[in-house]
Enzyme design. Sequence first.
Site, mmCIF file in Angstrom:
data_model
loop_
_atom_site.group_PDB
_atom_site.id
_atom_site.type_symbol
_atom_site.label_atom_id
_atom_site.label_comp_id
_atom_site.label_asym_id
_atom_site.label_seq_id
_atom_site.Cartn_x
_atom_site.Cartn_y
_atom_site.Cartn_z
ATOM 1 N N ASN A 252 51.897 73.953 20.826
ATOM 2 C CA ASN A 252 52.371 75.276 20.428
ATOM 3 C C ASN A 252 52.249 75.435 18.920
ATOM 4 O O ASN A 252 52.392 74.440 18.187
ATOM 5 C CB ASN A 252 53.837 75.442 20.864
ATOM 6 N N ALA A 253 52.039 76.665 18.476
ATOM 7 C CA ALA A 253 51.942 76.964 17.045
ATOM 8 C C ALA A 253 53.206 76.519 16.319
ATOM 9 O O ALA A 253 53.164 76.145 15.148
ATOM 10 C CB ALA A 253 51.697 78.453 16.836
ATOM 11 N N CYS B 250 54.565 66.751 25.818
ATOM 12 C CA CYS B 250 53.646 65.679 26.202
ATOM 13 C C CYS B 250 53.287 65.778 27.689
ATOM 14 O O CYS B 250 54.065 66.293 28.504
ATOM 15 C CB CYS B 250 54.295 64.319 25.963
ATOM 16 N N GLU C 258 53.192 63.429 29.931
ATOM 17 C CA GLU C 258 54.099 62.676 30.810
ATOM 18 C C GLU C 258 55.370 63.482 31.090
ATOM 19 O O GLU C 258 55.897 63.476 32.206
ATOM 20 C CB GLU C 258 54.480 61.341 30.160
ATOM 21 N N CYS D 66 54.455 57.828 24.305
ATOM 22 C CA CYS D 66 55.311 57.866 23.116
ATOM 23 C C CYS D 66 56.736 57.454 23.493
ATOM 24 O O CYS D 66 57.103 57.422 24.670
ATOM 25 C CB CYS D 66 55.289 59.252 22.476
HETATM 26 N N1 THU Z 1 51.001 63.235 23.606
HETATM 27 C C1 THU Z 1 51.208 63.119 24.952
HETATM 28 O O1 THU Z 1 50.892 64.041 25.726
HETATM 29 N N2 THU Z 1 51.770 61.974 25.409
HETATM 30 C C2 THU Z 1 52.136 60.922 24.630
HETATM 31 O O2 THU Z 1 52.723 59.984 25.127
HETATM 32 C C3 THU Z 1 51.807 60.917 23.228
HETATM 33 C C4 THU Z 1 51.338 62.192 22.652
HETATM 34 C C5 THU Z 1 50.415 64.472 23.093
HETATM 35 C C6 THU Z 1 51.373 65.301 22.278
HETATM 36 C C7 THU Z 1 50.420 66.080 21.397
HETATM 37 O O3 THU Z 1 49.991 67.231 22.107
HETATM 38 C C8 THU Z 1 49.244 65.139 21.209
HETATM 39 O O4 THU Z 1 49.336 64.182 22.239
HETATM 40 C C9 THU Z 1 49.212 64.451 19.863
HETATM 41 O O5 THU Z 1 50.389 63.785 19.587
#
Ligand code: THU
Length: 135
Positions: free
Chosen positions: A46-47, A54, A56, A87
Amino acid sequence: MKANTSLKDAAFEVMEQSYAPYSGFRVGAALCTSTGEVITGTNVENASFPMSVCAEHVAVSRAVSMGFRNFTEIAIATEADRPTPPCGGCRQVLNEFAPEIVICTFTRDGRNSRWTLRELLPEVFVFEGAGGKTR
Ligand code: THU
Protein backbone atom coordinates in the site's frame (compact mmCIF):
# COMPACT_ATOMS: atom_id res chain seq x y z
CA MET A 1 12.45 -34.86 3.71
CA LYS A 2 10.64 -34.52 0.37
CA ALA A 3 9.18 -31.11 -0.41
CA ASN A 4 5.41 -31.00 -0.86
CA THR A 5 5.17 -30.29 -4.59
CA SER A 6 1.53 -29.27 -4.89
CA LEU A 7 1.83 -26.84 -1.99
CA LYS A 8 4.92 -25.38 -3.62
CA ASP A 9 3.10 -25.01 -6.95
CA ALA A 10 0.19 -23.28 -5.23
CA ALA A 11 2.60 -20.81 -3.61
CA PHE A 12 4.22 -19.94 -6.94
CA GLU A 13 0.82 -19.66 -8.60
CA VAL A 14 -0.54 -17.16 -6.09
CA MET A 15 2.76 -15.22 -6.18
CA GLU A 16 1.70 -14.16 -9.69
CA GLN A 17 -1.11 -12.14 -8.06
CA SER A 18 1.29 -10.28 -5.76
CA TYR A 19 0.78 -6.53 -5.54
CA ALA A 20 4.26 -5.26 -4.71
CA PRO A 21 4.85 -2.02 -6.67
CA TYR A 22 6.94 -0.48 -3.86
CA SER A 23 9.36 -3.24 -2.91
CA GLY A 24 9.19 -5.28 -6.09
CA PHE A 25 9.47 -8.34 -3.82
CA ARG A 26 6.73 -10.80 -4.75
CA VAL A 27 5.75 -13.49 -2.25
CA GLY A 28 3.29 -16.36 -2.43
CA ALA A 29 2.19 -18.53 0.49
CA ALA A 30 0.20 -21.75 0.52
CA LEU A 31 -1.11 -23.20 3.76
CA CYS A 32 -2.06 -26.85 4.12
CA THR A 33 -4.86 -27.50 6.61
CA SER A 34 -4.98 -30.59 8.80
CA THR A 35 -7.80 -31.86 6.55
CA GLY A 36 -5.80 -31.33 3.34
CA GLU A 37 -7.21 -28.06 1.99
CA VAL A 38 -4.78 -25.62 0.44
CA ILE A 39 -5.37 -21.92 1.19
CA THR A 40 -3.19 -19.33 -0.48
CA GLY A 41 -2.21 -15.70 0.04
CA THR A 42 0.07 -13.13 -1.51
CA ASN A 43 1.59 -9.88 -0.32
CA VAL A 44 -0.48 -6.75 -0.89
CA GLU A 45 1.41 -3.49 -0.52
CA ASN A 46 0.00 0.00 0.00
CA ALA A 47 1.09 3.59 -0.63
CA SER A 48 0.84 3.94 3.13
CA PHE A 49 3.64 1.41 3.64
CA PRO A 50 2.67 0.10 7.10
CA MET A 51 -0.70 -0.94 5.71
CA SER A 52 0.98 -3.53 3.51
CA VAL A 53 0.39 -7.17 4.40
CA CYS A 54 2.63 -10.19 4.03
CA ALA A 55 1.64 -13.22 2.00
CA GLU A 56 1.69 -15.54 5.03
CA HIS A 57 -0.56 -13.21 7.02
CA VAL A 58 -3.03 -13.03 4.14
CA ALA A 59 -3.07 -16.82 3.83
CA VAL A 60 -3.74 -17.29 7.54
CA SER A 61 -6.44 -14.59 7.54
CA ARG A 62 -8.16 -16.09 4.52
CA ALA A 63 -8.03 -19.59 6.00
CA VAL A 64 -9.44 -18.52 9.36
CA SER A 65 -12.19 -16.57 7.57
CA MET A 66 -13.08 -19.78 5.73
CA GLY A 67 -13.33 -21.72 8.99
CA PHE A 68 -9.91 -23.40 9.06
CA ARG A 69 -7.72 -23.10 12.15
CA ASN A 70 -5.46 -26.14 12.03
CA PHE A 71 -2.47 -26.07 9.72
CA THR A 72 0.30 -28.60 9.17
CA GLU A 73 2.55 -26.90 6.63
CA ILE A 74 3.12 -23.67 4.74
CA ALA A 75 5.01 -23.25 1.48
CA ILE A 76 6.50 -19.86 0.68
CA ALA A 77 7.59 -18.83 -2.82
CA THR A 78 9.75 -15.84 -3.68
CA GLU A 79 12.01 -14.68 -6.49
CA ALA A 80 14.97 -14.21 -4.17
CA ASP A 81 18.26 -16.00 -4.84
CA ARG A 82 18.16 -17.73 -1.47
CA PRO A 83 15.18 -19.40 0.24
CA THR A 84 13.76 -16.71 2.52
CA PRO A 85 12.20 -17.52 5.89
CA PRO A 86 9.02 -15.70 6.97
CA CYS A 87 9.42 -12.38 8.77
CA GLY A 88 9.22 -12.26 12.54
CA GLY A 89 5.69 -10.90 12.54
CA CYS A 90 4.45 -13.72 10.34
CA ARG A 91 6.10 -16.26 12.61
CA GLN A 92 4.00 -14.88 15.45
CA VAL A 93 0.87 -14.97 13.25
CA LEU A 94 1.54 -18.62 12.34
CA ASN A 95 2.12 -19.49 16.00
CA GLU A 96 -1.37 -18.31 16.93
CA PHE A 97 -2.97 -21.24 15.11
CA ALA A 98 -0.17 -23.66 14.29
CA PRO A 99 2.75 -23.73 16.74
CA GLU A 100 3.87 -27.05 15.27
CA ILE A 101 3.70 -25.98 11.62
CA VAL A 102 6.44 -26.89 9.13
CA ILE A 103 7.67 -24.05 6.94
CA CYS A 104 9.11 -24.74 3.52
CA THR A 105 10.43 -21.91 1.39
CA PHE A 106 11.38 -22.09 -2.28
CA THR A 107 13.34 -20.21 -4.90
CA ARG A 108 12.48 -20.20 -8.58
CA ASP A 109 15.45 -22.42 -9.39
CA GLY A 110 14.25 -25.14 -7.03
CA ARG A 111 16.34 -24.45 -3.95
CA ASN A 112 14.45 -24.86 -0.70
CA SER A 113 14.80 -24.70 3.04
CA ARG A 114 12.64 -26.38 5.61
CA TRP A 115 12.19 -25.53 9.28
CA THR A 116 9.69 -26.05 12.05
CA LEU A 117 8.17 -22.84 13.37
CA ARG A 118 9.66 -23.74 16.75
CA GLU A 119 13.13 -23.62 15.21
CA LEU A 120 12.49 -20.15 13.78
CA LEU A 121 10.64 -18.83 16.83
CA PRO A 122 12.01 -20.58 19.90
CA GLU A 123 10.78 -18.01 22.41
CA VAL A 124 7.27 -17.02 21.41
CA PHE A 125 5.21 -14.29 23.01
CA VAL A 126 2.08 -15.64 24.65
CA PHE A 127 -0.48 -13.30 26.14
CA GLU A 128 -1.31 -14.45 29.64
CA GLY A 129 -3.34 -11.50 30.75
CA ALA A 130 -2.31 -8.18 32.23
CA GLY A 131 -1.42 -9.71 35.61
CA GLY A 132 -4.41 -8.09 37.25
CA LYS A 133 -3.05 -4.63 36.59
CA THR A 134 -5.30 -1.94 35.16
CA ARG A 135 -4.42 1.52 34.02
N1 THU B 1 6.89 -10.09 2.77
C1 THU B 1 6.05 -11.17 2.85
O1 THU B 1 5.04 -11.25 2.14
N2 THU B 1 6.37 -12.15 3.74
C2 THU B 1 7.46 -12.14 4.55
O2 THU B 1 7.60 -13.02 5.38
C3 THU B 1 8.46 -11.11 4.41
C4 THU B 1 8.09 -9.95 3.57
C5 THU B 1 6.55 -9.02 1.84
C6 THU B 1 6.15 -7.74 2.51
C7 THU B 1 6.49 -6.72 1.45
O3 THU B 1 5.39 -6.62 0.55
C8 THU B 1 7.68 -7.33 0.72
O4 THU B 1 7.67 -8.70 1.04
C9 THU B 1 9.01 -6.72 1.10
O5 THU B 1 9.23 -6.74 2.46
